[in-house]
Design a protein around this motif. Structure first.
Motif, PDB file in Angstrom:
ATOM      1  N   LYS A  36       0.810  -1.215   0.000  1.00  0.00           N
ATOM      2  CA  LYS A  36       0.000   0.000   0.000  1.00  0.00           C
ATOM      3  C   LYS A  36       0.848   1.271   0.000  1.00  0.00           C
ATOM      4  O   LYS A  36       0.325   2.373   0.129  1.00  0.00           O
ATOM      5  CB  LYS A  36      -0.947   0.004   1.196  1.00  0.00           C
ATOM      6  N   GLY A  37       2.171   1.113  -0.088  1.00  0.00           N
ATOM      7  CA  GLY A  37       3.068   2.265  -0.092  1.00  0.00           C
ATOM      8  C   GLY A  37       3.425   2.784   1.289  1.00  0.00           C
ATOM      9  O   GLY A  37       4.162   3.765   1.417  1.00  0.00           O
ATOM     10  N   TYR A  38       2.940   2.133   2.339  1.00  0.00           N
ATOM     11  CA  TYR A  38       3.226   2.603   3.698  1.00  0.00           C
ATOM     12  C   TYR A  38       4.713   2.507   4.040  1.00  0.00           C
ATOM     13  O   TYR A  38       5.265   3.413   4.659  1.00  0.00           O
ATOM     14  CB  TYR A  38       2.432   1.806   4.736  1.00  0.00           C
ATOM     15  N   ALA A  39       5.355   1.416   3.666  1.00  0.00           N
ATOM     16  CA  ALA A  39       6.768   1.244   4.011  1.00  0.00           C
ATOM     17  C   ALA A  39       7.619   2.324   3.360  1.00  0.00           C
ATOM     18  O   ALA A  39       8.530   2.873   4.000  1.00  0.00           O
ATOM     19  CB  ALA A  39       7.257  -0.150   3.612  1.00  0.00           C
ATOM     20  N   THR A  40       7.332   2.660   2.118  1.00  0.00           N
ATOM     21  CA  THR A  40       8.077   3.720   1.443  1.00  0.00           C
ATOM     22  C   THR A  40       7.844   5.057   2.135  1.00  0.00           C
ATOM     23  O   THR A  40       8.786   5.820   2.375  1.00  0.00           O
ATOM     24  CB  THR A  40       7.667   3.800  -0.040  1.00  0.00           C
ATOM     25  N   GLU A  41       6.599   5.334   2.481  1.00  0.00           N
ATOM     26  CA  GLU A  41       6.256   6.575   3.181  1.00  0.00           C
ATOM     27  C   GLU A  41       7.021   6.682   4.503  1.00  0.00           C
ATOM     28  O   GLU A  41       7.564   7.733   4.848  1.00  0.00           O
ATOM     29  CB  GLU A  41       4.745   6.594   3.419  1.00  0.00           C
ATOM     30  N   VAL A  42       7.087   5.578   5.231  1.00  0.00           N
ATOM     31  CA  VAL A  42       7.794   5.543   6.512  1.00  0.00           C
ATOM     32  C   VAL A  42       9.295   5.722   6.302  1.00  0.00           C
ATOM     33  O   VAL A  42       9.943   6.518   7.003  1.00  0.00           O
ATOM     34  CB  VAL A  42       7.499   4.225   7.257  1.00  0.00           C
ATOM     35  N   ALA A  43       9.870   4.995   5.354  1.00  0.00           N
ATOM     36  CA  ALA A  43      11.318   5.074   5.125  1.00  0.00           C
ATOM     37  C   ALA A  43      11.743   6.484   4.729  1.00  0.00           C
ATOM     38  O   ALA A  43      12.748   7.004   5.229  1.00  0.00           O
ATOM     39  CB  ALA A  43      11.742   4.057   4.068  1.00  0.00           C
ATOM     40  N   ILE A  44      10.982   7.120   3.870  1.00  0.00           N
ATOM     41  CA  ILE A  44      11.297   8.494   3.458  1.00  0.00           C
ATOM     42  C   ILE A  44      11.221   9.442   4.658  1.00  0.00           C
ATOM     43  O   ILE A  44      12.093  10.285   4.853  1.00  0.00           O
ATOM     44  CB  ILE A  44      10.359   8.942   2.316  1.00  0.00           C
ATOM     45  N   ALA A  45      10.199   9.279   5.482  1.00  0.00           N
ATOM     46  CA  ALA A  45      10.054  10.133   6.671  1.00  0.00           C
ATOM     47  C   ALA A  45      11.183   9.901   7.667  1.00  0.00           C
ATOM     48  O   ALA A  45      11.689  10.854   8.281  1.00  0.00           O
ATOM     49  CB  ALA A  45       8.701   9.871   7.331  1.00  0.00           C
ATOM     50  N   MET A  46      11.583   8.658   7.838  1.00  0.00           N
ATOM     51  CA  MET A  46      12.675   8.343   8.770  1.00  0.00           C
ATOM     52  C   MET A  46      13.994   8.933   8.283  1.00  0.00           C
ATOM     53  O   MET A  46      14.775   9.472   9.077  1.00  0.00           O
ATOM     54  CB  MET A  46      12.783   6.838   8.957  1.00  0.00           C
ATOM     55  N   VAL A  47      14.263   8.846   7.007  1.00  0.00           N
ATOM     56  CA  VAL A  47      15.495   9.422   6.451  1.00  0.00           C
ATOM     57  C   VAL A  47      15.474  10.938   6.612  1.00  0.00           C
ATOM     58  O   VAL A  47      16.479  11.551   7.007  1.00  0.00           O
ATOM     59  CB  VAL A  47      15.679   9.005   4.978  1.00  0.00           C
ATOM     60  N   SER A  48      14.344  11.541   6.342  1.00  0.00           N
ATOM     61  CA  SER A  48      14.223  12.985   6.486  1.00  0.00           C
ATOM     62  C   SER A  48      14.470  13.412   7.930  1.00  0.00           C
ATOM     63  O   SER A  48      15.203  14.380   8.189  1.00  0.00           O
ATOM     64  CB  SER A  48      12.830  13.431   6.022  1.00  0.00           C
ATOM     65  N   ALA A  49      13.894  12.695   8.881  1.00  0.00           N
ATOM     66  CA  ALA A  49      14.089  13.010  10.303  1.00  0.00           C
ATOM     67  C   ALA A  49      15.551  12.839  10.700  1.00  0.00           C
ATOM     68  O   ALA A  49      16.104  13.673  11.433  1.00  0.00           O
ATOM     69  CB  ALA A  49      13.195  12.125  11.169  1.00  0.00           C
ATOM     70  N   ALA A  50      16.184  11.787  10.230  1.00  0.00           N
ATOM     71  CA  ALA A  50      17.593  11.551  10.558  1.00  0.00           C
ATOM     72  C   ALA A  50      18.483  12.630   9.945  1.00  0.00           C
ATOM     73  O   ALA A  50      19.437  13.090  10.573  1.00  0.00           O
ATOM     74  CB  ALA A  50      18.022  10.168  10.078  1.00  0.00           C
ATOM     75  N   SER A  51      18.163  13.040   8.744  1.00  0.00           N
ATOM     76  CA  SER A  51      18.927  14.098   8.096  1.00  0.00           C
ATOM     77  C   SER A  51      18.805  15.395   8.886  1.00  0.00           C
ATOM     78  O   SER A  51      19.805  16.086   9.139  1.00  0.00           O
ATOM     79  CB  SER A  51      18.433  14.290   6.661  1.00  0.00           C
ATOM     80  N   ARG A  52      17.587  15.728   9.310  1.00  0.00           N
ATOM     81  CA  ARG A  52      17.389  16.925  10.130  1.00  0.00           C
ATOM     82  C   ARG A  52      18.088  16.803  11.484  1.00  0.00           C
ATOM     83  O   ARG A  52      18.468  17.813  12.082  1.00  0.00           O
ATOM     84  CB  ARG A  52      15.895  17.204  10.322  1.00  0.00           C
ATOM     85  N   ALA A  53      18.255  15.566  11.972  1.00  0.00           N
ATOM     86  CA  ALA A  53      18.949  15.337  13.247  1.00  0.00           C
ATOM     87  C   ALA A  53      20.464  15.470  13.100  1.00  0.00           C
ATOM     88  O   ALA A  53      21.182  15.390  14.086  1.00  0.00           O
ATOM     89  CB  ALA A  53      18.596  13.956  13.801  1.00  0.00           C
ATOM     90  N   GLY A  54      20.928  15.658  11.867  1.00  0.00           N
ATOM     91  CA  GLY A  54      22.342  15.915  11.660  1.00  0.00           C
ATOM     92  C   GLY A  54      23.140  14.776  11.064  1.00  0.00           C
ATOM     93  O   GLY A  54      24.352  14.896  10.894  1.00  0.00           O
ATOM     94  N   TYR A  55      22.488  13.683  10.735  1.00  0.00           N
ATOM     95  CA  TYR A  55      23.236  12.570  10.167  1.00  0.00           C
ATOM     96  C   TYR A  55      23.354  12.703   8.665  1.00  0.00           C
ATOM     97  O   TYR A  55      22.396  13.032   7.982  1.00  0.00           O
ATOM     98  CB  TYR A  55      22.618  11.225  10.560  1.00  0.00           C
ATOM     99  N   GLU A  56      24.553  12.472   8.185  1.00  0.00           N
ATOM    100  CA  GLU A  56      24.827  12.588   6.760  1.00  0.00           C
ATOM    101  C   GLU A  56      24.995  11.236   6.092  1.00  0.00           C
ATOM    102  O   GLU A  56      25.050  11.153   4.873  1.00  0.00           O
ATOM    103  CB  GLU A  56      26.072  13.449   6.549  1.00  0.00           C
TER     104      GLU A  56
END
Length: 178
Positions: A108-128
């Motif tokens: 249903k596309g949920y896993a992709t939605e979650v993975a993109i959000a998690m990467v975005s949050a980690a990037s904002r947290a300072g991880y490169e």
């Protein structure tokens, strides 16, 4: 370093269709029911099977939010638990993304939605630099990680756990400075 990463991560994450929050004791029954599925178990390295209510309670109380783990319950807009996602913070050389959905929510596309959000949050947290892995035969997970911006960095055979001697693909995500 894991402590710093966890401190910088948001407590909750909102996506278009989902809400990610800390797992809580009220999730135990739904978590047990979703995780006690052989099809889910077969593609995960760290999920015991059969998955009992005691496993769910232990995960929520002792493992979900620790120095080495920062997990989120994946819920729908109505609050229904559909899976778990987390950063494994003790992974060398950096945080490793993990996720799973209950089988009724696959495709249903949920896993992709979650993975993109998690990467975005980690990037904002300072991880490169972020990492993920998948069983090579799990085409759905490989596709999710690619859609979330991960690139294949290695392939090999897992050396421990229930997936010992199973082919896995290792992914890496790097922040784009452009």
């Amino acid at each position: 370093m894991p402590e710093t990463f966890a401190l910088n991560l948001p407590d909750t994450i909102q996506t278009e269709r989902l809400f990610l929050r800390a797992p809580n004791i009220k999730d135990a029954t739904a978590l047990q029911q979703l995780a006690n599925n052989r099809s889910v178990h077969e593609v995960l390295a760290r999920l015991p099977f059969p998955y009992t209510i005691n496993h769910a309670l232990d995960f929520i109380s002792n493992l979900a939010r620790t120095q080495n783990e920062h997990a989120y319950a994946i819920t729908t807009d109505t609050g229904k638990l559909i899976g778990i996602t987390s950063w494994h913070l003790d992974y060398t050389p950096g945080p490793e993304l993990g996720y799973w959905l209950g089988q009724p929510y696959w495709g249903k596309g949920y896993a992709t939605e979650v993975a993109i959000a998690m990467v975005s949050a980690a990037s904002r947290a300072g991880y490169e630099k972020l990492f993920a892995r998948s069983i090579t035969a799990n085409q759905g997970s490989l596709n999710v990680l690619k859609k979330a911006g991960f690139n294949i960095s290695a392939a090999g055979v897992d050396d421990c756990g229930i997936h010992k001697d199973i082919h896995v693909t290792i992914f890496q995500w790097e922040k784009d400075d452009g």
